[in-house]
Write a protein that holds these residues in place. Structure first.
Motif, PDB file in Angstrom:
ATOM      1  N   PHE A   1       0.935 -11.018 -37.544  1.00  0.00           N
ATOM      2  CA  PHE A   1       0.034  -9.871 -37.389  1.00  0.00           C
ATOM      3  C   PHE A   1       0.762  -8.685 -36.764  1.00  0.00           C
ATOM      4  CE2 PHE A   1      -2.135 -13.841 -37.295  1.00  0.00           C
ATOM      5  CZ  PHE A   1      -3.260 -13.645 -38.077  1.00  0.00           C
ATOM      6  N   ARG A   2       0.738  -7.560 -37.448  1.00  0.00           N
ATOM      7  CA  ARG A   2       1.313  -6.339 -36.866  1.00  0.00           C
ATOM      8  C   ARG A   2       0.429  -5.164 -37.277  1.00  0.00           C
ATOM      9  NH1 ARG A   2       7.656  -7.145 -38.635  1.00  0.00           N
ATOM     10  NH2 ARG A   2       7.765  -9.300 -37.916  1.00  0.00           N
ATOM     11  N   ARG A   3       0.151  -4.304 -36.296  1.00  0.00           N
ATOM     12  CA  ARG A   3      -0.697  -3.153 -36.594  1.00  0.00           C
ATOM     13  C   ARG A   3       0.175  -2.041 -37.171  1.00  0.00           C
ATOM     14  NH1 ARG A   3      -5.498  -2.425 -33.603  1.00  0.00           N
ATOM     15  NH2 ARG A   3      -4.552  -3.637 -31.961  1.00  0.00           N
ATOM     16  N   GLU A   4       0.544  -2.203 -38.446  1.00  0.00           N
ATOM     17  CA  GLU A   4       1.366  -1.201 -39.112  1.00  0.00           C
ATOM     18  C   GLU A   4       0.480  -0.391 -40.044  1.00  0.00           C
ATOM     19  OE1 GLU A   4       5.652  -2.377 -39.982  1.00  0.00           O
ATOM     20  OE2 GLU A   4       4.535  -4.161 -40.548  1.00  0.00           O
ATOM     21  N   ARG A   5       1.044   0.710 -40.567  1.00  0.00           N
ATOM     22  CA  ARG A   5       0.269   1.494 -41.528  1.00  0.00           C
ATOM     23  C   ARG A   5       0.286   0.744 -42.853  1.00  0.00           C
ATOM     24  NH1 ARG A   5       1.579   5.309 -44.940  1.00  0.00           N
ATOM     25  NH2 ARG A   5       3.716   5.335 -44.201  1.00  0.00           N
TER      26      ARG A   5
ATOM     27  N   ASN B   1      10.901  -3.008 -50.207  1.00  0.00           N
ATOM     28  CA  ASN B   1      11.533  -3.968 -51.123  1.00  0.00           C
ATOM     29  C   ASN B   1      12.277  -5.104 -50.431  1.00  0.00           C
ATOM     30  OD1 ASN B   1      13.654  -2.507 -50.177  1.00  0.00           O
ATOM     31  ND2 ASN B   1      14.607  -2.172 -52.168  1.00  0.00           N
ATOM     32  N   ALA B   2      12.224  -5.166 -49.086  1.00  0.00           N
ATOM     33  CA  ALA B   2      12.887  -6.277 -48.399  1.00  0.00           C
ATOM     34  C   ALA B   2      11.993  -7.503 -48.454  1.00  0.00           C
ATOM     35  CB  ALA B   2      13.167  -5.909 -46.955  1.00  0.00           C
ATOM     36  N   VAL B   3      12.508  -8.592 -49.037  1.00  0.00           N
ATOM     37  CA  VAL B   3      11.704  -9.813 -49.078  1.00  0.00           C
ATOM     38  C   VAL B   3      12.145 -10.807 -48.017  1.00  0.00           C
ATOM     39  CG1 VAL B   3      10.904  -9.772 -51.464  1.00  0.00           C
ATOM     40  CG2 VAL B   3      13.158 -10.708 -50.960  1.00  0.00           C
TER      41      VAL B   3
ATOM     42  N   VAL C   1      20.826  -2.797 -39.340  1.00  0.00           N
ATOM     43  CA  VAL C   1      20.947  -3.096 -37.912  1.00  0.00           C
ATOM     44  C   VAL C   1      19.771  -3.917 -37.391  1.00  0.00           C
ATOM     45  CG1 VAL C   1      22.478  -1.231 -37.278  1.00  0.00           C
ATOM     46  CG2 VAL C   1      20.036  -0.812 -37.397  1.00  0.00           C
ATOM     47  N   ARG C   2      18.727  -4.078 -38.204  1.00  0.00           N
ATOM     48  CA  ARG C   2      17.526  -4.822 -37.832  1.00  0.00           C
ATOM     49  C   ARG C   2      16.818  -4.168 -36.648  1.00  0.00           C
ATOM     50  NH1 ARG C   2      15.520  -7.514 -40.730  1.00  0.00           N
ATOM     51  NH2 ARG C   2      14.946  -9.360 -39.580  1.00  0.00           N
ATOM     52  N   GLY C   3      15.497  -4.228 -36.688  1.00  0.00           N
ATOM     53  CA  GLY C   3      14.727  -3.513 -35.665  1.00  0.00           C
ATOM     54  C   GLY C   3      14.637  -4.234 -34.326  1.00  0.00           C
TER      55      GLY C   3
HETATM   56  P1  AMP Z   1      10.887  -9.042 -39.892  1.00  0.00           P
HETATM   57  O1  AMP Z   1      10.125 -10.137 -39.201  1.00  0.00           O
HETATM   58  O2  AMP Z   1      10.423  -7.672 -39.510  1.00  0.00           O
HETATM   59  O3  AMP Z   1      12.366  -9.252 -39.837  1.00  0.00           O
HETATM   60  O4  AMP Z   1      10.497  -9.143 -41.419  1.00  0.00           O
HETATM   61  C1  AMP Z   1      10.948 -10.160 -42.280  1.00  0.00           C
HETATM   62  C2  AMP Z   1      10.279  -9.988 -43.617  1.00  0.00           C
HETATM   63  O5  AMP Z   1       8.865 -10.097 -43.461  1.00  0.00           O
HETATM   64  C3  AMP Z   1      10.470  -8.610 -44.238  1.00  0.00           C
HETATM   65  O6  AMP Z   1      11.658  -8.562 -44.988  1.00  0.00           O
HETATM   66  C4  AMP Z   1       9.250  -8.488 -45.127  1.00  0.00           C
HETATM   67  O7  AMP Z   1       9.477  -9.146 -46.349  1.00  0.00           O
HETATM   68  C5  AMP Z   1       8.196  -9.248 -44.364  1.00  0.00           C
HETATM   69  N1  AMP Z   1       7.306  -8.322 -43.609  1.00  0.00           N
HETATM   70  C6  AMP Z   1       7.510  -7.773 -42.401  1.00  0.00           C
HETATM   71  N2  AMP Z   1       6.468  -6.994 -42.032  1.00  0.00           N
HETATM   72  C7  AMP Z   1       5.569  -7.079 -43.043  1.00  0.00           C
HETATM   73  C8  AMP Z   1       4.266  -6.517 -43.278  1.00  0.00           C
HETATM   74  N3  AMP Z   1       3.670  -5.731 -42.392  1.00  0.00           N
HETATM   75  N4  AMP Z   1       3.644  -6.808 -44.451  1.00  0.00           N
HETATM   76  C9  AMP Z   1       4.224  -7.622 -45.363  1.00  0.00           C
HETATM   77  N5  AMP Z   1       5.427  -8.184 -45.191  1.00  0.00           N
HETATM   78  C10 AMP Z   1       6.102  -7.918 -44.057  1.00  0.00           C
END
Ligand code: AMP
Length: 533
Positions: A219-223, A391-393, A369-371
């Motif tokens: 769960f993340r409160r993103e746009r 496009n990052a899967v 650099v990853r967040g």
């Molecule tokens: P992260 O945990 O930010 O490293 O994200 C790993 C992967 O989770 C990303 O490459 C996306 O494929 C997917 N992901 C991250 N945030 C979201 C989101 N809000 N909605 C859908 N997929 C997400």
């Protein structure tokens, strides 16, 4: 309620909240297939599944992701965990933090002291009973407040001027306000949870490397936008180890990436691209960050406001910028791979060698650099087509030291998280997957008295592993066949008086209309194989 208002309420439909969605049956079949592929592939690499809670303490993520990260500072969904029996405790907190104390009134001051004392006594008990409550912050705050209470009592007995009392009470009030009820969050990611569980269950004593995988919602409160949701799903895996030199670490990294490429291949995702980078360690990264900061300061005027701000706060994030006007500038910035310390360079070189040995192609991307704060050395990302800007899967990397940060033993870690929503989207967009209907047989029964026979046959076919639709009501022949067709059934099984009497059933293949008469025993074999035995 007026009639108008009542009608308006009737009309107002309930709907899912912003950024979350339902995944419906035909799509869930695809989800299950993708998840099943992960179970199977990961098992062949010796990974075991871990099921983690969705609720965690806030401080788990504050400590691992860092207070400055977007996730912690803006995107977490938090929940106050007020236990029923603590109601009184928090009422004392409210009195001691909100009360405007008239310092010249001794009764009022007595009441204030009383509220504070009761609060602190309650917190002492809570802290001794529940280790996880409040963490270090509450512990030291309660200690400091006991001292302040003594100070207040002493000041009163000495008869200090009201102004000084007021200042002291103000300080106390502010400190009390900082003691919060326990806060929980809906997990925004699962690496921190895996590390917590690793420590909590003493998994460092297990033989060999600990290899775990998980899947579930984050769960993340993103746009919200296409491919970005507030409840999204990840499939992730982690390898935790406490032995191994740089070369062995590199092999683990490469094997994890090999597992990922196998997974994507088996899931049928085409056109993926792997990007890798090394972001150094705590030895070399700070030096590089300074170098980057200096380079960015020189071109500050040409940068947008976000990047200008990040020169101070987090220069690495400038590399993430998608702003068109900044792209040419970013290309010319110093690259971390050219400023690695000897150990990081050795590992990065080895990772690339190991990938080549496995026939895995990759592109080096110095901007990767990853967040998140906890990554070090190897980082990687996999992109897939058909997803637009999101496009990052998959994202992943090494995080040696994270377990230690959470109070565990020195441990190395590497892992990744696949965005399942995006894998599904890409599969749908690129492969234009046909809508799959999972129905094998539609039982077209006619005549009320034949229902028991239809029910028995349906049960037999289901036992044989076939997906069967047995309509609850009788239908006319033509209508039943029409519905069987609409439901996408492969066969219609006709059960009427004749069939029940002769125990010979008519099977109609809906694709071409071919019909056969079969006995009950032959039915399952025929319907499964599509051939008469
Ligand atoms: P992260 O945990 O930010 O490293 O994200 C790993 C992967 O989770 C990303 O490459 C996306 O494929 C997917 N992901 C991250 N945030 C979201 C989101 N809000 N909605 C859908 N997929 C997400």
């Amino acid at each position: 309620m007026s009639e108008g208002a009542g009608k308006a309420q009737e009309k107002r439909k309930v709907h899912a909240i912003k950024g979350v969605r339902d995944i419906l049956p035909l799509e869930t079949a695809l989800w299950n297939r993708v998840e099943q592929t992960a179970h199977e592939v990961f098992a062949t690499y010796g990974f075991g599944e871990i099921r983690l809670p969705i609720l965690e303490h806030t401080h788990l993520f504050e400590r691992t992701l860092g207070l400055e990260s977007d996730v912690v500072s803006k995107e977490m969904y938090s929940i106050l965990n007020r236990e029923k029996e603590d109601h009184e405790l928090w009422a004392w907190r409210d009195v001691a933090s909100d009360w405007d104390v008239p310092v010249e009134d001794p009764n009022a001051l007595d009441q204030f002291e009383d509220a504070l004392e009761r609060l602190l006594e309650g917190l002492d008990i809570k802290l001794s009973e529940d280790e996880s409550f409040g963490g270090a912050v509450a512990d030291s705050a309660v200690h400091a407040l006991w001292e302040k209470l003594d100070e207040l009592r002493e000041a009163r007995s000495k008869g200090v001027p009201p102004k000084d009392l007021e200042t002291l009470i103000d300080t106390i009030r502010l400190k009390v306000a900082c003691i919060r009820e326990e806060e929980l969050v809906l997990r925004p990611e699962a690496t921190a949870s895996v590390c917590r569980a690793y420590i909590e269950h003493g998994m460092h004593t297990l033989p060999g490397n600990v290899k775990l995988y998980y899947m579930g919602p984050m769960f993340r409160r993103e746009r919200p936008q296409k491919g970005r949701y507030r409840q999204f799903y990840q499939i992730g895996a982690e390898v935790l180890s406490h032995t191994g030199d740089l070369k062995e670490d590199a092999r683990v990294d490469a094997e994890v990436i090999e597992m990922l490429t196998t997974f994507f291949e088996k899931a049928g995702l085409e056109g993926t691209a792997l990007y890798i980078n090394s972001i150094g360690c705590k030895e070399c990264r700070p030096k590089y960050v300074e170098l980057l900061r200096t380079a960015l300061t020189k071109v500050k005027d040409k940068l947008g406001p976000d990047s200008q701000r990040r020169i101070e706060t987090n220069p690495l994030r400038v590399l993430d910028s998608k702003l068109e006007s900044e792209q040419a500038i970013i290309e010319k910035l110093p690259r971390i791979a050219e400023h690695l310390c000897p150990d990081c360079l050795e590992e990065y070189t080895e990772v690339k060698k190991q990938l080549a040995m496995r026939g895995i192609s990759y592109t080096q991307n110095f901007r990767l650099v990853r967040g998140l704060d906890y990554y070090m050395r190897t980082t990687f990302e996999i992109t897939a087509p058909g997803l637009g800007s999101q496009n990052a899967v998959c994202g992943g990397g090494r995080y040696d030291g994270l377990v230690e940060l959470l109070g565990g033993p020195p441990t190395k870690g590497i892992g990744f998280a696949i965005g399942t929503d995006r894998v599904i989207l890409s599969l749908q967009e690129i492969r234009k997957l046909p809508v799959e209907r999972a129905l094998d047989v539609y039982v077209a029964w006619m005549g009320e008295k034949n229902y028991p026979a239809a029910m028995k046959i349906a049960r037999r076919l289901r036992e044989g592993g076939l997906a069967v639709e047995l309509p609850p009501g009788e239908m006319k022949f033509g209508k039943a066949l029409g519905l069987a067709d609409k439901l996408g059934a492969r066969y219609a099984l006709i059960i009427g008086d004749d069939e029940v009497a002769t125990k010979q059933f008519t099977v109609k293949r809906l694709e071409d209309g071919e019909q056969k008469k079969l006995g009950e025993r032959e039915l399952v074999a025929y319907l499964k194989a599509g051939e008469a035995p």
